[in-house]
Each structure stands twice: as structure tokens, then as C-alpha cells.
Scaffold this motif. Structure first.
Motif, short mmCIF file in Angstrom:
data_model
loop_
_atom_site.label_atom_id
_atom_site.label_comp_id
_atom_site.label_asym_id
_atom_site.label_seq_id
_atom_site.Cartn_x
_atom_site.Cartn_y
_atom_site.Cartn_z
N ARG A 86 14.78 13.63 3.47
CA ARG A 86 13.11 14.56 3.87
C ARG A 86 12.40 12.49 4.00
O ARG A 86 12.06 12.30 3.28
N ILE A 87 12.81 11.96 5.26
CA ILE A 87 12.42 10.15 5.31
C ILE A 87 10.93 10.35 5.76
O ILE A 87 10.46 11.09 6.90
N SER A 88 9.73 9.79 4.86
CA SER A 88 8.23 10.20 5.20
C SER A 88 8.15 8.72 5.02
O SER A 88 8.38 7.38 4.54
N ARG A 89 6.65 8.67 5.97
CA ARG A 89 5.41 7.29 5.61
C ARG A 89 4.97 7.16 4.30
O ARG A 89 4.12 8.01 4.24
N GLN A 90 4.85 5.64 3.38
CA GLN A 90 4.49 5.52 2.61
C GLN A 90 3.10 4.76 3.46
O GLN A 90 3.98 3.54 3.96
N ARG A 91 1.95 4.39 3.75
CA ARG A 91 0.88 3.54 4.38
C ARG A 91 -0.50 3.08 3.11
O ARG A 91 -0.36 3.77 2.14
N GLY A 92 -0.62 1.77 3.69
CA GLY A 92 -1.23 1.11 2.89
C GLY A 92 -2.79 1.06 3.28
O GLY A 92 -2.87 1.56 4.94
N PHE A 93 -3.77 1.51 2.72
CA PHE A 93 -5.27 1.53 3.09
C PHE A 93 -6.01 1.09 1.90
O PHE A 93 -6.84 0.79 2.50
N VAL A 94 -5.54 0.95 0.91
CA VAL A 94 -6.89 -0.85 0.26
C VAL A 94 -6.60 -1.64 0.28
O VAL A 94 -4.81 -2.32 0.67
N PRO A 95 -7.07 -2.85 0.40
CA PRO A 95 -5.96 -4.43 0.31
C PRO A 95 -5.91 -4.79 -0.73
O PRO A 95 -5.77 -4.00 -2.38
N PRO A 96 -4.71 -5.83 -0.77
CA PRO A 96 -3.97 -5.58 -1.76
C PRO A 96 -4.83 -6.28 -3.00
O PRO A 96 -6.00 -6.77 -3.38
N ALA A 97 -3.89 -6.40 -4.10
CA ALA A 97 -5.28 -7.05 -4.84
C ALA A 97 -4.42 -7.93 -6.04
O ALA A 97 -3.20 -8.55 -5.13
N GLY A 98 -5.69 -9.27 -5.45
CA GLY A 98 -5.66 -10.68 -5.77
C GLY A 98 -4.11 -11.15 -4.71
O GLY A 98 -4.20 -10.78 -3.17
N GLU A 99 -3.07 -11.31 -5.26
CA GLU A 99 -2.16 -12.37 -4.03
C GLU A 99 -1.26 -11.34 -4.23
O GLU A 99 -0.47 -11.75 -3.78
N ALA A 100 -1.00 -10.40 -4.71
CA ALA A 100 -0.05 -8.89 -4.29
C ALA A 100 1.22 -9.07 -2.90
O ALA A 100 -0.13 -9.27 -2.07
N ARG A 101 2.25 -9.27 -2.64
CA ARG A 101 2.91 -9.17 -1.37
C ARG A 101 3.40 -8.05 -1.27
O ARG A 101 3.92 -7.62 -2.71
N PRO A 102 3.91 -7.34 -0.24
CA PRO A 102 5.45 -6.71 -0.23
C PRO A 102 6.46 -7.33 -0.86
O PRO A 102 7.01 -8.45 -0.97
N ASP A 103 6.69 -6.36 -1.06
CA ASP A 103 8.33 -6.80 -1.67
C ASP A 103 9.58 -7.23 -1.12
O ASP A 103 9.89 -8.25 -0.97
N TRP A 104 9.48 -7.00 -0.09
CA TRP A 104 10.90 -6.98 1.40
C TRP A 104 10.25 -9.03 1.91
O TRP A 104 11.24 -9.52 2.09
N TRP A 105 8.57 -9.03 1.60
CA TRP A 105 8.47 -10.09 2.16
C TRP A 105 8.99 -11.42 0.98
O TRP A 105 9.29 -12.36 1.39
#
Length: 873
Positions: free
Chosen positions: A449-468
């Protein structure tokens, strides 16, 4: 806001309500098909993991803070330098089942499609690789045939090598509810240990460790003898004659002797299976983590195929996934022995993938699997490794050798959310990745089952997505056009399109029906099970109902097997068998759960569970510190005596690491023995010896600031976060007063001490009227934890109260005792008091104390406490 829990592979949906001030309320999503609103205690505590304490907040290069631009340039330059001098085969990626599918897709595309080698593997190798091999050999595809709906429709549920009640609590409660609604359903648990899962079983088979394949081969033979083979299934199978001939080597008497089980219990299991039209087998690490794990998986699948118990409601071989996105990682080719979209390394697939990606070269042979990958690092063949979202210095077998290999590697890059892990300490470059609640993407659970994880808080510090992060490095390596996404939905669309590219039903994994989703459609996507294509536009819950499989001839294959025992066997030097595994309230290497105080109370320190007879023979009593040693390493843990443990065996949890304990890494003991087919290590059976470890003193230290690790520390320590205070369990040589002085933690404090020679030593440290430090050691019982923590938040007002705390006579009401119900913070003492005053059922305890009324994972312990009270009466 709806999202998905980031822990185990059950894939529970969560609902998040934010308060606009950085806080949030987490609840189960009542509409999500995986959990229908239920959450385990770890999932319910997710809101307590969103703080920035301990987070990696900015890039670091060679120990110095860096800008993103400088860090990414450095990563690309150093990788290019390695490739120029040693070739791309000297580079490796090691990913994680906690990455999102979009992250995984980019990592795999960069390594296999543009660097052109397959040296990308994942910590899913440690969990589910044998299950993958089992499915592919038998069914022609890594395709789990079952779904959670099957729990309610089964006549028989077999749990093999899975403490589901603790490792997958929500799935377990779903099974408990199914059995309550259908009392005639039978549950069989196959496990050397008597675990919490056994409390819901009609039959427990405590078989010889590692002998599972013989038990299931014997079952296949029994079915053959008793007209239990489905003759209508035979035209859809290859390998029938050879497999039945191999199974005939395992008559019931031989199985009972080999597995060390009573023959009547084996026969009862076999008869239950024969007489249950709908039979479901759930299996997990106890099957997979073996040097013959793939054969064990196929022994299970053989039984389901031959008996026709597959592809229909309530039946099938169901591998329970250990991580939130191990399945998604398998879909995109995150394992070293597969290409993307469930393709393998045939020339046709290599060509197909190269044309789709329009890449310069695609890896045309498998890469290094996890254990051999780090062995190649140790030999100097891998010169650069990028580790993403995992902690191999703790989780891999032969952990000391892994850490030493990373220490000597010319280039180690770590992208993670946590600043201090055993692996991060060995990195040249640290890259801050976004964590749960910040990142945005998809995950796939155990039932596809494919489900979504969604962002709902600002990233900590300078954290970036792994794909980016990966795409930025790929662009700097010269691959701009192929990695030029600006939104994760674009990556998902490419992944979905690839799954259907020249597929035409030849590959099980096909989500091409989602390839045209808009960004908004992807963002709003509801959970659904693959395949999703023109045949199944709304997804498909159960596979193989048409008895068409994914081998070229459309048939499934039975696999003839020769069951064998573990590679590591007890000897005179190492007479015990060590089993490693999970506990209820912790997750992997504790980088998330370890920071939540209430999750640290059920079990606060590394422990070893052993049978009382074994303890007595080795001079070990309940609560003693115990040294456990194998040929690979050693550790120290607290002894817990239990008749639930088979004599001659020992259970130790896998979670503790150098951030939380000085000598608590159990994988330092596990040898790097792997299944030759799957590469999955044998983490469940290690030969060890045990002995009592006796320091001069033991104590408990509470402190607001300061640490007791490193040089000058005690011989042994465990760190337990308690909010604003940290509790340490410590032990050492000499006298504790000298040790405390050497630590420097008492500097600048007003001290009060009490002691009576070797009997006890207590110390309180005050600063401006506030308690900053408390230490208690000695033979007499120390003051209750609740009383000490209360004194830190509300200091004793009178000299008499301070003296009571110092002497160990302070009271904070009724000490709750060891936490049993973490959801509501209910302790063992409270439960025993309630039982003594008339609560004689788990339901009554729930009414009185609320324990057991949320996730339900404490219900087996509540039942045991009630049973103990009845026995004592």
C-alpha cells in the motif's frame, strides 16, 4: 493534515493537528486502511520527536560548518576525484528503509544509471532480503500476495519468527480483534522464545533455533501424505516432483527430533494446517535473518503453493516488513542485486532502463550487498561511501570491524537528521536531511500500500530533502538534465512511468496508472495498493487469484530444499545461542525514540534475558550485570531471568549504541555470516558465553548538564533522557566519590553527601536553590526515580525534606515502578496494587488505570501480572 507513521512496515496513517507554535497533536487516521485509527506507543509519541535538540542543523565538511553550496561542491569534487583515480566501482551508496520512495529513486538512478555501477545497497538488506529472494524464486516477482484484510478471513494464522505483538503492535491488535470476532480461528506461534505474541496463541512451538525450514518441509510432506496437496494447483507449478521428494526426507518423527519439539505438538500443527481451508503465514526477522534465510522463506511458500492456499481471501505467505519504506526501496531498485522497477540485470532490462533514463551507462551486473560492501571498504576497494539515513556502525554485524572500516575510508559522507550517531562520528562530510514531519513523499507498507508522508513543520535549521541533496550532487557531477526536478511529485511520476515502460504484464510492480498525476493530485493521493494500471485502476488488494505468476511460463516454482542449522553453533567455549531483536518501545538505533522520556521507561538499559537454570549455573542473579562474549566481540547488559527463554539461549535487544550505553552494542557480537542467496546476515543465532560482571560499585546519577562518557568515565554507563534531566546508570572501580570528582560535574555546586563506607554513598548538588545533580550508590535501595525527578522540578523547601532526599527516604507518593503501559505512563507497582484491590482482568485494569486501552501492546504483560498474582494467592 494526514501523513504516515515513519516506524515499522505496518504503514499506519496518522492525523496531525498543529498548534501554530511548533507543537502538534498526533492521532491515528481512522480512515487509513492499514490501522483504522490505531497507533502503537511509538506512533502516538511522534509529536515528542519533532524538537530540534540533537538535530544536524547545517552542513559540515571536515568538522567545520559549511554552506550548502560549498558542501555540495566538495562532495562532487571528492567523488569525481575518486572516480578519476579508481573508477566508479570505488564509490558506494548505503541507503535506508526510512528514506522516501522519491529519495530512493534518485539515489538509485544516480548510482546505477549515471555512475554505471550497482554499489548501492540498503539497511533493508538486514531485514527483508531473504523474503525478496523467496518471493522471486517462487513467484517470479518480489510481490507480497496478501493484505491485512486476510487477518479477519483466515481459519489459521501462523506466526513464524515474529514477535508481532511488540514489533508490529497495530497489526497484532488487528489480529487479536479478528480472533475475538471469530473465536474458532486458531493461532500458532513458531519461535524459540515465549514472547508477548504467544499470549494470543492456541499453540506455541518453541523449536530449536534455526530449524524452521525442517518444520515447514515436514509440513509439506505431511500434506502430501494426507491428501493436502491441491491437485488443481499442480498445472500452475514447476518443480513439484523434486520438491515433494526432498520434503519426503522429513517425516514427522525426524522433524520432531531435529526441531526438538514434542511429536504430538508437531502433529497438532500439521493437522491444523491440513484442516484449515484459509491459512495465513506471517513471517519476519526470525525467518529472514539467517544464513539459510532464503530457503526458510521458500519452505513456507512451498507449503502455500502446493496446498493452493495463496491468491484467495485469508490465505498466503505474508512477509511482514520491518521498516516504513523497505518495500518502496525494493520498488526503485534500492538493493544492489536489482535494477529499478523490479527489473534484474538481463541485457534486455539494462537496455530498457538506459533508453528510459537516456543515461550514458547502466550497471549491467549486481553490486556489493551490505555486509560485503563494508568488507570492501575495509579492504580499501571502496574509497568513497555515502550513507543515508542509517547507522551501520551499530546495526551491521561485526560492528567493530564496520566502524574501523569507516574510520579508515578516505571519504565518508553521511546525510542524516541526527548530529551525533556512531556513524556520523566517522564522517568527513555531514549533510542535514529533513526528518519526519518535514519531508514530503511516499512510502509503501507490507501489503503493497502506497501512502503519503507529508511535511507539516518547517525544516530544522538548514535541513534539505534527501532527493534534493542527491540531485544537486548529480548536477554537479555533470548530469544536469536527468536530475533537474523541482518537486518530488515529478520524481514520483517518472518512477510510475518507468514501472509501466515496456511492461505489458511482464512485471508485477506497475503503477503506471499514477504516472500522469498532477502535483496537486500527488499531494492529495489516498492510500492504495499496487499494481495500479489499466487492469487495476483503483489498485489490487490480493495477487495471484488467477494463478498466473511472473516466471516466463506463467507458472510458480516449488523449490526443493535441504534444511540446515545455523552457521554459528554452540561449543564448549561458547555454549549459548544469542538471539537479537526488537523491544516494544524502541526503534532501530534509537536516534528518534531514544529522545522521548516515556519510551525509555519500559526497558531503560541493555538487558539479556536468560533461563533461571542457566543463570544459576553461571553464578548470575536477577539484576546482575552480565558480560556476554562471542568470537567477534563483547558487551555488558543487565540480566533478566525468565522461564520464557529456552535453556541454552539468550535474548538481547538490538537498539543500544555508543550514544546511549558504553558497552551495549549487541551487533558487535554477531559474525558477518550471510545467506549466500540474499546476503542477509544471520543475526538470530550467535554462539556466546556469559559471566557475571562485578564492578566495585553501581549507582544512579541525575544531572541537568554534563556527561559521563569518554575519558575518565566509569567502566560502564547507560544514558536515559528524562526531559530536562538526564539519568545515568553507572558502575566503576575504586570509590564513587573519587569518580564524581574526576568527572567535574560537581564543580561550582553546593554539595551534600551521606555515606557509610562501602554500604552506600549519596550526593546532592545545589545551584542557587535548584537541584542540579543527585547521585545514589550502594547496597541499600536508592530513592525512587519519581521522587528525584520531582525534586529537580520542585526543590525540597525544608532542610528536613532535603535530608530525606539525601538519605534515600524521600517519597513522591506511590512509586509507579517500571513502566508497563507507556501510552499512559502506568507502572508495574500501580498495576499490582490495582490487581490486589480487585482488578482481575485486563478490562478492569483498563477501566481503573487506562492501561491497555490505546495501542494494546502492553496487554500481554498485564495478563502475565494478573496470572502471577493469582499464582501467588
Amino acid at each position: 493534515m494526514k501523513s504516515t507513521c515513519p516506524y515499522c512496515g505496518v504503514g499506519c496513517g496518522v492525523e496531525i493537528a498543529t498548534d501554530g507554535q511548533g507543537g502538534c497533536r498526533i492521532a491515528g487516521d481512522a480512515t487509513h486502511p492499514a490501522n483504522f485509527g490505531r497507533l502503537c506507543v511509538k506512533g502516538a509519541a511522534l509529536g515528542e520527536t519533532l524538537g530540534h535538540a540533537g538535530r544536524l542543523l547545517s552542513p559540515q565538511v571536515d568538522g567545520v560548518r559549511s554552506s550548502w553550496s560549498q558542501a555540495l561542491d566538495t562532495v562532487a569534487q571528492r567523488l569525481n576525484a575518486v572516480i578519476r583515480e579508481h573508477g566508479p566501482q570505488a564509490v558506494a551508496f548505503y541507503a535506508s528503509g526510512q528514506l522516501l520512495t522519491e529519495d530512493y529513486y534518485v539515489a538509485n538512478k544516480l548510482m546505477k544509471g549515471f555512475l554505471g555501477v550497482a554499489n548501492i545497497d540498503t539497511n533493508s538488506r538486514l531485514c527483508m532480503a531473504s523474503a525478496v529472494v523467496g518471493y522471486k524464486r517462487a513467484l517470479g516477482a518480489d510481490a507480497v500476495p496478501c493484505c491485512y484484510e486476510d487477518f479477519a478471513q483466515a481459519d489459521l494464522v501462523v506466526l513464524a519468527g515474529s514477535n508481532t505483538a511488540w514489533a508490529h503492535p497495530v497489526a497484532w491488535q488487528r489480529l487479536v480483534q479478528a480472533k475475538q470476532a471469530k473465536p474458532e480461528m486458531k493461532v500458532v506461534v513458531i519461535d524459540p522464545r515465549r514472547t508477548a505474541t504467544c499470549d494470543g496463541a492456541d499453540l506455541h512451538l518453541p523449536l530449536r533455533p534455526g530449524s524452521d525450514a525442517a518444520l515447514f518441509s515436514g509440513l509439506l510432506h505431511w500434506l502430501d501424505l494426507h491428501q493436502g496437496v491441491d491437485t488443481t494447483m499442480l498445472p500452475h507449478l514447476n518443480g513439484v516432483e523434486e520438491t515433494l521428494l526432498a520434503a519426503a526426507e522429513w517425516p514427522l518423527a525426524r522433524v520432531a527430533e531435529f526441531c526438538r519439539l514434542p511429536p504430538e505438538d508437531v502433529e497438532r500443527f500439521y493437522t491444523l494446517f491440513l484442516n484449515s481451508p484459509q491459512a495465513l503465514t506471517l513471517y519476519c526477522m526470525g525467518i529472514n535473518q539467517s544464513a539459510s534465510g532464503s530457503d526458510k522463506c521458500n519452505a513456507i511458500i512451498n507449503v502455500h503453493l502446493a496446498s493452493g492456499r495463496i491468491g484467495r481471501a485469508g490465505s498466503g505467505p505474508f512477509s511482514l516488513t520491518g521498516q516504513p519504506n523497505a518495500m518502496g526501496g525494493r520498488e526503485v531498485g534500492g538493493l544492489a542485486n536489482q535494477l529499478a522497477a523490479h527489473m534484474d540485470f538481463t541485457p534486455q532490462n539494462v537496455d530498457r532502463l538506459q533508453r528510459f533514463w537516456q543515461s550514458p551507462q547502466v550497471a549491467d551486473r549486481p553490486g556489493l550487498k551490505a555486509v560485503e560492501l563494508f568488507q570492501a571498504v575495509a579492504r580499501g576497494e571502496i574509497k568513497a561511501i555515502w550513507i543515508m539515513g542509517t547507522n551501520p556502525a551499530v546495526s551491521l554485524p561485526d560492528g567493530l570491524a564496520v566502524a574501523d572500516a569507516l574510520r579508515r575510508c578516505p571519504l565518508t559522507i553521511v546525510s542524516d537528521v541526527t548530529a551525533q550517531t556512531d556513524t556520523a562520528a566517522l564522517a568527513h562530510i555531514l549533510l542535514p536531511a529533513q526528518g519526519w514531519g518535514e519531508k514530503n513523499g511516499t512510502v509503501t507498507n507490507s501489503e503493497r500500500r502506497i501512502s503519503r508522508q507529508r511535511g507539516f513543520v518547517p525544516p530544522a535549521g538548514e535541513a534539505r530533502p534527501d532527493w534534493w541533496i542527491l540531485a544537486q550532487v548529480a548536477q554537479r557531477l555533470g548530469f544536469q538534465a536527468a536530475f533537474n526536478w523541482n518537486h518530488p511529485a515529478a520524481i514520483f511520476r517518472e518512477h510510475a512511468a518507468l514501472s509501466g515502460f515496456e511492461n505489458e504484464g511482464s512485471r508485477a510492480f506497475d503503477i503506471s496508472g499514477l504516472a500522469s498525476l498532477s502535483d496537486d493530485g500527488w499531494d492529495r493521493m489516498s492510500p492504495l495498493q499496487w499494481p495500479v494500471n489499466t487492469r487495476y485502476p483503483a489498485g489490487c488488494a490480493r495477487l495471484f487469484s488467477d494463478r498466473q505468476f511472473y516466471h516466463p511460463d506463467g507458472k510458480a516454482r516449488l523449490i526443493p530444499l535441504t534444511p540446515r542449522l545455523p552457521s554459528s553453533r554452540p561449543s564448549r567455549a561458547y555454549p549459548f545461542t544469542l538471539n537479537t531483536g526488537r523491544i516494544r518501545d524502541q526503534w532501530h538505533t534509537m536516534t528518534r525514540t531514544g529522545s522521548v522520556p516515556r519510551l525509555m521507561q519500559h526497558y531503560s538499559e541493555p538487558f539479556g534475558e536468560l533461563h533461571p537454570l542457566d543463570a544459576g549455573r553461571n553464578g548470575i542473579a536477577e539484576g546482575d550485570l552480565m558480560r556476554v562474549q562471542s568470537a567477534s566481540g563483547w558487551m555488558i547488559c543487565r540480566a533478566h531471568l525468565s522461564e520464557a527463554q529456552m535453556p541454552g539461549s539468550l535474548f538481547i535487544p538490538m537498539h543500544w549504541n555508543s550514544q546511549y550505553a558504553s558497552h551495549g552494542k549487541v551487533d558487535a557480537l554477531v559474525a558477518a555470516e550471510v545467506c549466500p542467496l540474499s546476503g542477509q546476515p544471520e543475526s538470530k543465532q550467535t554462539a556466546v558465553r556469559i559471566g557475571r560482571w562485578q564492578p566495585d560499585w553501581q549507582g544512579t546519577l541525575y544531572v541537568r548538564e554534563g556527561v559521563v562518557t569518554g575519558e575518565g568515565g566509569p567502566l560502564w554507563w547507560v544514558r536515559i533522557p528524562e526531559g530536562e534531566v538526564t539519568r545515568y546508570l553507572v558502575a566503576g572501580k575504586g570509590d564513587p566519590a573519587s569518580w564524581l570528582a574526576q568527572q567535574g560535574v560537581t564543580s561550582g555546586l553546593m554539595l551534600q553527601t551521606a555515606g557509610a563506607g562501602e554500604d552506600f554513598y549519596h550526593l546532592l548538588g545545589w545551584r542557587s536553590g535548584q537541584l542540579d545533580l543527585a547521585f545514589f550508590s550502594g547496597a541499600r535501595p536508592a530513592v525512587a526515580r519519581e521522587a528525584v525527578l520531582a525534586a529537580f522540578s520542585d526543590p525540597p523547601a525544608t532542610a528536613q525534606q532535603r535530608f530525606a532526599l539525601l538519605s534515600g527516604r524521600a517519597s513522591a507518593g506511590c512509586a509507579t515502578g517500571r513502566t508497563v503501559c507507556s501510552c499512559f505512563g502506568v507502572g508495574e507497582n500501580q498495576i499490582n496494587e490495582a490487581i490486589a484491590t480487585g482488578c482481575d482482568s485486563t478490562e478492569a485494569l483498563g477501566v481503573r488505570l487506562k492501561c491497555g486501552t490505546n495501542c494494546g501492546s502492553c496487554l500481554p504483560e498485564l495478563s502475565r501480572l494478573i496470572a502471577l498474582a493469582r499464582t501467588a494467592a
